[in-house]
Enzyme design. Sequence first.
Site, PDB file in Angstrom:
ATOM      1  N   SER A 166       0.638  -1.040   0.158  1.00  0.00           N
ATOM      2  CA  SER A 166      -0.065   0.212   0.053  1.00  0.00           C
ATOM      3  C   SER A 166       0.560   1.225   0.135  1.00  0.00           C
ATOM      4  O   SER A 166       1.988   1.129   0.138  1.00  0.00           O
ATOM      5  CB  SER A 166      -0.865  -0.044   1.154  1.00  0.00           C
ATOM      6  OG  SER A 166      -1.725   1.072   1.315  1.00  0.00           O
TER       7      SER A 166
ATOM      8  N   ARG B 258      -0.433  -3.997  -6.803  1.00  0.00           N
ATOM      9  CA  ARG B 258      -1.570  -4.941  -6.345  1.00  0.00           C
ATOM     10  C   ARG B 258      -2.988  -4.110  -6.820  1.00  0.00           C
ATOM     11  O   ARG B 258      -2.966  -2.906  -6.996  1.00  0.00           O
ATOM     12  CB  ARG B 258      -1.684  -4.669  -4.918  1.00  0.00           C
ATOM     13  CG  ARG B 258      -2.787  -5.476  -4.150  1.00  0.00           C
ATOM     14  CD  ARG B 258      -2.660  -6.778  -4.330  1.00  0.00           C
ATOM     15  NE  ARG B 258      -3.726  -7.786  -3.499  1.00  0.00           N
ATOM     16  CZ  ARG B 258      -4.798  -8.092  -3.892  1.00  0.00           C
ATOM     17  NH1 ARG B 258      -5.199  -7.665  -4.977  1.00  0.00           N
ATOM     18  NH2 ARG B 258      -5.569  -8.946  -3.207  1.00  0.00           N
TER      19      ARG B 258
ATOM     20  N   THR C 152      -7.478   0.913   4.777  1.00  0.00           N
ATOM     21  CA  THR C 152      -7.166   0.262   5.980  1.00  0.00           C
ATOM     22  C   THR C 152      -8.072   0.543   7.229  1.00  0.00           C
ATOM     23  O   THR C 152      -8.395  -0.477   7.849  1.00  0.00           O
ATOM     24  CB  THR C 152      -5.700   0.672   6.322  1.00  0.00           C
ATOM     25  OG1 THR C 152      -4.865   0.338   5.298  1.00  0.00           O
ATOM     26  CG2 THR C 152      -5.032  -0.280   7.538  1.00  0.00           C
TER      27      THR C 152
ATOM     28  N   CYS D  46      -0.436  -6.735 -17.268  1.00  0.00           N
ATOM     29  CA  CYS D  46       0.260  -7.782 -16.185  1.00  0.00           C
ATOM     30  C   CYS D  46       1.695  -6.839 -15.616  1.00  0.00           C
ATOM     31  O   CYS D  46       2.354  -6.687 -16.845  1.00  0.00           O
ATOM     32  CB  CYS D  46       0.613  -8.973 -16.581  1.00  0.00           C
ATOM     33  SG  CYS D  46       1.666  -9.800 -15.411  1.00  0.00           S
TER      34      CYS D  46
ATOM     35  N   CYS E 241       4.402 -14.155 -11.017  1.00  0.00           N
ATOM     36  CA  CYS E 241       3.459 -13.619 -10.515  1.00  0.00           C
ATOM     37  C   CYS E 241       3.177 -13.059  -9.345  1.00  0.00           C
ATOM     38  O   CYS E 241       3.925 -13.663  -8.392  1.00  0.00           O
ATOM     39  CB  CYS E 241       2.153 -14.746 -10.528  1.00  0.00           C
ATOM     40  SG  CYS E 241       0.493 -13.980 -10.016  1.00  0.00           S
TER      41      CYS E 241
ATOM     42  N   CYS F 272      -1.175  -9.744  -8.052  1.00  0.00           N
ATOM     43  CA  CYS F 272      -1.917  -8.462  -7.974  1.00  0.00           C
ATOM     44  C   CYS F 272      -3.594  -8.653  -8.415  1.00  0.00           C
ATOM     45  O   CYS F 272      -4.214  -7.637  -8.103  1.00  0.00           O
ATOM     46  CB  CYS F 272      -1.379  -7.337  -8.824  1.00  0.00           C
ATOM     47  SG  CYS F 272      -1.268  -7.655 -10.592  1.00  0.00           S
TER      48      CYS F 272
ATOM     49  N   CYS G 284      -5.037  -9.537 -13.909  1.00  0.00           N
ATOM     50  CA  CYS G 284      -5.261 -10.174 -15.353  1.00  0.00           C
ATOM     51  C   CYS G 284      -6.754 -10.794 -15.151  1.00  0.00           C
ATOM     52  O   CYS G 284      -7.550 -10.814 -16.044  1.00  0.00           O
ATOM     53  CB  CYS G 284      -4.305 -11.243 -15.364  1.00  0.00           C
ATOM     54  SG  CYS G 284      -4.110 -12.490 -13.727  1.00  0.00           S
TER      55      CYS G 284
END
Length: 593
Positions: A138, A340, A376, A537, A562, A565, A568
């Site tokens: 984050s 992410r 959050t 991606c 990968c 995130c 895709c």
Amino acid sequence: MHMGADARGAEGCREGSCVVAMSFSRCPSSGRVRQCFRALKFIKRDCLPLLHAAGWASTAAVPRITTHYTIHPRDKDKRWEGVNMERFAEEADVVIVGGGPAGLSAAIRLKQLAAEHGKEIRVCLVEKASQIGAHTLSGACLEPRSLEELFPDWKERGAPLHTPVTEDKFGILTKKSRIPVPILPGLPMVNHGNYIVRLGHFVRWLGEQAEALGVELYPGYAAAEVLFHEDGSVKGIATNDVGIQKDGAPKATFERGLELHAKVTVFAEGCHGHLAKQLYTKYNLREKCQAQSYGIGLKEVGLDYQNPYLNPFREFQRWKHHPTVEPTLEGGKRIAYGARALNEGGLQSIPKLTFPGGLLIGCSPGLMNVPKIKGTHTAMKSGMLASEAIFSQLTNENLQSKTIGLDVQEYEENLKKSWVWKELYSVRNIRPSCHSMLGVYGGMIYTGIFYWLLRGKEPWTLKHPGPDFAQLKPAKDCTPIEYPKPDGKISFDLLSSVALSGTNHEHDQPAHLTLKDDSIPVSRNLAVFDGPEQRFCPAGVYEYIPLETGEGSRLQINAQNCVHCKTCDIKDPSQNINWVVPEGGGGPAYNGM
């Protein structure tokens, strides 16, 4: 043009304030900086054999890409005949899926209530990352409201909140300059009283508090399957099997996952959870809400973009060279990278949150305050409210449940009475107002008039244009985008960036990026949209390579790259990609991202 916001703390940009997905440090000798260089192992194999084996659903002309059992059932595969498929089961009162702020806050609150009332409640939490916080990414500018409710003595407990915000800047970036935009008191972008944090470190601290209270934490165990009672209520989850070859066959070391049964299962998977997707369908949870909209946490690039040639990673690299951004980064050193997806649909896109045997909390259903770019505090509060409702039912001796798994409807009722719902309702129209012909300017005008004057009390709710995957235009209707070459100082290439994420997966396992139909990538995505997965991606997972015959291309999936995130699964225009969990412990290894 791009919108940009900057919240600076007393330590300026030395540590967290310049971090979105790439971290920099001006002090190479700082003990808090760890350089994480890990060589990526790329599988460069010849085209996999064509599908001729019995039980495989494919045409002989299409190379085999997907071997995962969720697409090719093992009961139809002769290689699995005679394999022991029994699973060991454990019983708990509450099982929580996901060790982020929401899941850990729920676990902590449950154990606090149990201690206050002298009750014994077994709480188990599973997390797919190898360590608590290792998959957390984050900005992060933390609003401490929920933390203060959960732990009024958080400072004495040593919570890693060290950098209070001292200044806010907001502006619109033109090609070569910046138009400053005043932040008036009361607007969502005001960060007075907030802290700039490394969220992974904060999550790790929450994990320590949870463990001290008696929560059973199981990092490295990925929840792969939702289990159901015969009456249709959720029974619990099963962790992923291990010991499966890349081609889908069992290894000699094959072991079944563990079943965790509970009276209530809490799903706190984060944005676009793969189990939540199944629950949306089974219980029709999205029947009365709009489609979710997403962004990707590189540069807050909205995933509702239309040009299939757009590359979020390269947009991020180009952004760093903007004349008003580059001076902040000069002299810094790239020490980490990650990406992410995040929910941007707001109130309109929140699904039904409860169902027999389970409920959704945090970023899984999309409780982020979009204009604040903060989720959050709302995620933590949702977990706390869920636990209070769960505890009430678990300890109610006169409770008569219609299903074996408890249906905790009070959670959603209480959430809608809380400050979380009030906050999300007040900003519900800001994000969709940006979809007008005036774009972001329209959103700013709307915010200035309606939010500033009415605080979101206007009697209407704007709609989103539709799901993000449906926004892409055919390549023939768009102009290819030319991106500048990275300089290796401010901007960087993709693969060296992914190496800094610490990402690693067991290479000899079926790719967890599964395709419902192996022919779709070439026949539709490449033919119509010029293969957008090779651009959207942010980890170089998808790659179109020439066939050995020299005619045409095929899709290669580099699953080891990968970073989890979920972009895709969200942006695929054919909705053919289905992200499932790999073996537990695989994925990125973020250190305080």
